[in-house]
Design a protein around this motif. Structure first.
Motif, PDB file in Angstrom:
ATOM      1  N   TYR A   1       0.823  -1.684  -0.331  1.00  0.00           N
ATOM      2  CA  TYR A   1      -0.136  -0.140   0.276  1.00  0.00           C
ATOM      3  C   TYR A   1       0.711   1.420  -0.513  1.00  0.00           C
ATOM      4  N   ARG A   2       2.110   1.163   0.946  1.00  0.00           N
ATOM      5  CA  ARG A   2       2.626   2.607   1.215  1.00  0.00           C
ATOM      6  C   ARG A   2       3.863   2.487  -0.555  1.00  0.00           C
ATOM      7  N   GLU A   3       4.072   1.593  -1.038  1.00  0.00           N
ATOM      8  CA  GLU A   3       4.850   1.715  -2.034  1.00  0.00           C
ATOM      9  C   GLU A   3       3.720   2.278  -3.084  1.00  0.00           C
ATOM     10  N   LEU A   4       2.906   1.678  -3.430  1.00  0.00           N
ATOM     11  CA  LEU A   4       0.895   2.043  -4.228  1.00  0.00           C
ATOM     12  C   LEU A   4       1.296   3.995  -4.227  1.00  0.00           C
ATOM     13  N   ARG A   5       1.323   4.483  -2.695  1.00  0.00           N
ATOM     14  CA  ARG A   5       0.866   5.602  -2.611  1.00  0.00           C
ATOM     15  C   ARG A   5       1.851   6.171  -3.329  1.00  0.00           C
ATOM     16  N   GLU A   6       3.084   5.914  -2.707  1.00  0.00           N
ATOM     17  CA  GLU A   6       4.382   7.134  -3.323  1.00  0.00           C
ATOM     18  C   GLU A   6       3.811   7.258  -5.329  1.00  0.00           C
TER      19      GLU A   6
ATOM     20  N   LEU B   1       9.756  15.996 -11.369  1.00  0.00           N
ATOM     21  CA  LEU B   1      10.044  14.779 -10.490  1.00  0.00           C
ATOM     22  C   LEU B   1       9.681  13.398 -10.768  1.00  0.00           C
ATOM     23  N   ILE B   2      10.867  12.466 -10.221  1.00  0.00           N
ATOM     24  CA  ILE B   2      10.721  10.978 -10.675  1.00  0.00           C
ATOM     25  C   ILE B   2      10.463  10.964  -9.009  1.00  0.00           C
ATOM     26  N   ALA B   3      10.003   9.703  -9.625  1.00  0.00           N
ATOM     27  CA  ALA B   3       9.488   8.792  -8.347  1.00  0.00           C
ATOM     28  C   ALA B   3      10.056   7.594  -8.427  1.00  0.00           C
ATOM     29  N   VAL B   4      12.007   7.245  -7.491  1.00  0.00           N
ATOM     30  CA  VAL B   4      12.226   5.157  -7.950  1.00  0.00           C
ATOM     31  C   VAL B   4      11.024   4.609  -6.371  1.00  0.00           C
ATOM     32  N   VAL B   5      10.375   4.066  -6.539  1.00  0.00           N
ATOM     33  CA  VAL B   5      10.122   3.492  -5.200  1.00  0.00           C
ATOM     34  C   VAL B   5      10.337   1.703  -5.603  1.00  0.00           C
TER      35      VAL B   5
ATOM     36  N   ILE C   1      17.941  15.276  -5.866  1.00  0.00           N
ATOM     37  CA  ILE C   1      17.643  13.938  -5.491  1.00  0.00           C
ATOM     38  C   ILE C   1      17.591  14.183  -3.679  1.00  0.00           C
ATOM     39  N   ASP C   2      16.460  12.888  -2.962  1.00  0.00           N
ATOM     40  CA  ASP C   2      15.963  13.008  -1.941  1.00  0.00           C
ATOM     41  C   ASP C   2      15.443  12.271  -1.654  1.00  0.00           C
ATOM     42  N   GLN C   3      15.988  11.545  -1.202  1.00  0.00           N
ATOM     43  CA  GLN C   3      15.395  10.090   0.073  1.00  0.00           C
ATOM     44  C   GLN C   3      14.652  10.178   1.334  1.00  0.00           C
ATOM     45  N   GLY C   4      13.544   9.189   0.700  1.00  0.00           N
ATOM     46  CA  GLY C   4      12.990   9.322   1.722  1.00  0.00           C
ATOM     47  C   GLY C   4      13.610   8.428   3.247  1.00  0.00           C
TER      48      GLY C   4
ATOM     49  N   GLU D   1      13.285   4.817   3.162  1.00  0.00           N
ATOM     50  CA  GLU D   1      14.553   4.075   2.251  1.00  0.00           C
ATOM     51  C   GLU D   1      13.691   3.572   1.461  1.00  0.00           C
ATOM     52  N   LEU D   2      11.733   3.449   1.117  1.00  0.00           N
ATOM     53  CA  LEU D   2      11.072   3.235   0.393  1.00  0.00           C
ATOM     54  C   LEU D   2      11.303   4.123  -1.211  1.00  0.00           C
ATOM     55  N   ASN D   3      11.915   5.163  -1.269  1.00  0.00           N
ATOM     56  CA  ASN D   3      12.035   6.254  -2.258  1.00  0.00           C
ATOM     57  C   ASN D   3      13.226   6.993  -2.148  1.00  0.00           C
ATOM     58  N   ILE D   4      13.053   7.339  -3.693  1.00  0.00           N
ATOM     59  CA  ILE D   4      14.472   8.345  -4.324  1.00  0.00           C
ATOM     60  C   ILE D   4      13.385   9.206  -5.206  1.00  0.00           C
ATOM     61  N   ILE D   5      13.485  10.605  -4.689  1.00  0.00           N
ATOM     62  CA  ILE D   5      13.145  11.304  -5.713  1.00  0.00           C
ATOM     63  C   ILE D   5      13.866  12.138  -6.552  1.00  0.00           C
TER      64      ILE D   5
END
Ligand code: ASP
Length: 458
Positions: free
Chosen positions: A249-254, A392-396, A424-427, A430-434
């Motif tokens: 669910y969390r990945e999907l949300r991102e 912005l690109i999210a790699v999840v 570059i921004d990593q949450g 560690e679920l995503n890198i923007i």
């Protein structure tokens, strides 16, 4: 027969009743014509656990067609302008009659359309108008399947201000459906306590499906659409991207937040609370397994990353001030300037003497000078620079947590593709890198990231 003889039968029946329950929601393209209805009927009859059905309104039959919901909005527009709406309404009736005739049903919507026409004349409201798409399709579906029809207006509730009421809905709906072994509940709408019809936002039948799944404590919420689930990347950018088998669910949300469509953003909340998995399936390819959306999984993606999504149209507001990091409250002062102008921010990477705020370009453009002067007043920076047309690109991926070098691989892939990374921004999860790049590099950046994680992995 004596009562004693009946007992095993009753127990058997009860057991079956308590077994697996699947809620199935079908999107507009799955119900656009009699042929599509027939496919849906086959899918439902193939599994007796598919007991509760949530239909959308008929969608497009081909790329030039119009969705019934859009026809209803257009029709009600005429009502509001006090223009003649009858021809338009008859066109809508025609769409339904074609389905009814194609399925050889002995059903007439004559009376329903008379009522709708009356209510339109009495200005029943735009939500009422839009909701008729699902309502009428629900009547047809119930008739076709021989299931009971449960009007969503009687079981899905909104408060006076139009906010969905989850707890009241869950109570009434679960009690109602406990009495009904098999039912059709139209998607997209419910009613306020005074009976006025209220819809969810567009695509909201996905939410209804989720609400029904929670109410019947379903084992699974199957969401049937016209694609075989989520893909790792947008097929308009990547040729034949690989499907995503399992996503949390969390990945999907991102990913949804960053523009990956298929499921309404709010549809995860009711089922997530109840721990019910969602299975996205394709009505036109029912043999495909589709995508599983789950709370948590030990199934690791083959590719480290689960998906890539992104959006164009951001501005970065770059603020410089010497010794910024030691000034207590600096960030708060800067953010107040955005808050006071009603602008939400997307990302906020910062350095020792610099801070950058990413905002949506269309939202920011009209207010930029007001924001800049507010930042000057509140935080006295040395300088402020704006850069527009950024993407912005999210790699999840849940797999990134346990893999070394993910950020490094992204950087080197982008460098090889001659793409300048602006941010570059990593949450912290560690679920995503923007990643921020210019709009012009957006597609190539996604290709480069897909290549390094998926293609070269094969
Ligand atoms: N029919 C509505 C729409 O077109 C709701 C839905 O299909 O989910 O937005």
């Amino acid at each position: 027969m004596t009562a004693g003889c009946d007992r095993p039968v009753i127990i058997e029946k009860q057991k079956e009743f308590e077994k697996m329950i699947k809620v199935v929601k079908f999107g507009g393209s799955s119900l656009a014509s009699a042929e599509q209805f027939a496919k849906v009927g086959k899918i439902i009859h193939a599994d007796k656990e598919r007991r509760y059905v949530v239909p959308s309104a008929p969608g497009k039959r081909n790329s030039k067609d119009t969705k019934v919901t859009d026809m209803l909005y257009a029709c009600y527009d005429l009502v509001e302008k006090d223009e003649d709406f009858r021809v338009m309404l008859m066109k809508i009736k025609d769409r339904y009659d074609t389905i009814i005739n194609g399925l050889n049903l002995k059903l007439s919507l004559e009376e329903e359309f008379k009522k709708i026409s009356e209510n339109f004349k009495n200005k029943a409201g735009v939500d009422y108008a839009a909701s008729r798409g699902e309502y009428l399709n629900g009547i047809i579906m119930a008739n076709y399947l021989g299931y009971e029809f449960v009007d969503a207006a009687e079981v899905i509730f909104f408060d006076e201000d139009g906010n969905f009421m989850p707890e009241k809905t869950d109570k009434v709906l679960s009690e109602r459906l406990a009495k009904t072994e098999r039912a059709v509940i139209p998607g997209f709408y419910g009613a306020k306590e005074d009976g006025t019809i209220k819809t969810f936002s567009r695509g909201g039948s996905d939410i209804t499906g989720s609400i029904v799944s929670r109410a019947v404590r379903a084992t699974c919420y199957e969401n049937w659409t016209d694609v075989s689930g989520f893909l790792i990347a947008d097929p308009r950018i990547i040729d034949n991207p690989k499907p995503i088998k399992t996503i949390t669910y969390r990945e999907l949300r991102e990913l949804s937040y960053m523009g990956a469509g298929v499921l309404h953003e709010d549809a995860v909340f009711p089922v997530r609370k109840a721990g019910i998995p969602i299975n996205i399936r394709n009505t036109n390819a029912p043999e495909d397994e589709g995508t599983w959306i789950v709370e948590s999984t030990c199934h690791q993606s083959k590719y480290t990353i689960t998906g890539i999504a992104g959006k164009k149209g951001f501005v970065s507001v770059n603020i410089d001030k010497d010794m910024m990091n030691s000034e207590i409250g600096f960030g708060r002062k800067v953010l107040s300037a955005f808050e006071d102008n009603g602008i939400s921010f997307e990302h906020m990477p910062s350095g020792i003497d610099t801070m950058t705020i990413f905002v949506h370009q269309p939202e920011f453009e009209g207010k930029e000078q007001a924001v800049i002067s507010a930042i000057h007043r509140y935080a006295q920076p040395d300088s402020i620079e704006l850069e527009s047309d950024l993407a912005l690109i999210a790699v999840v991926g849940r797999g990134m947590k346990s893999t070394r070098g993910t950020a490094g691989r992204i950087f080197s892939a982008l460098a090889h593709a001659n793409i300048n990374v602006k941010m570059i921004d990593q949450g912290s999860s560690e679920l995503n890198i923007i990643i921020g790049v210019s709009n012009a590099d957006f597609e190539n950046a996604i290709k480069a990231i897909y290549d390094i994680f998926v293609i070269t992995q094969l």
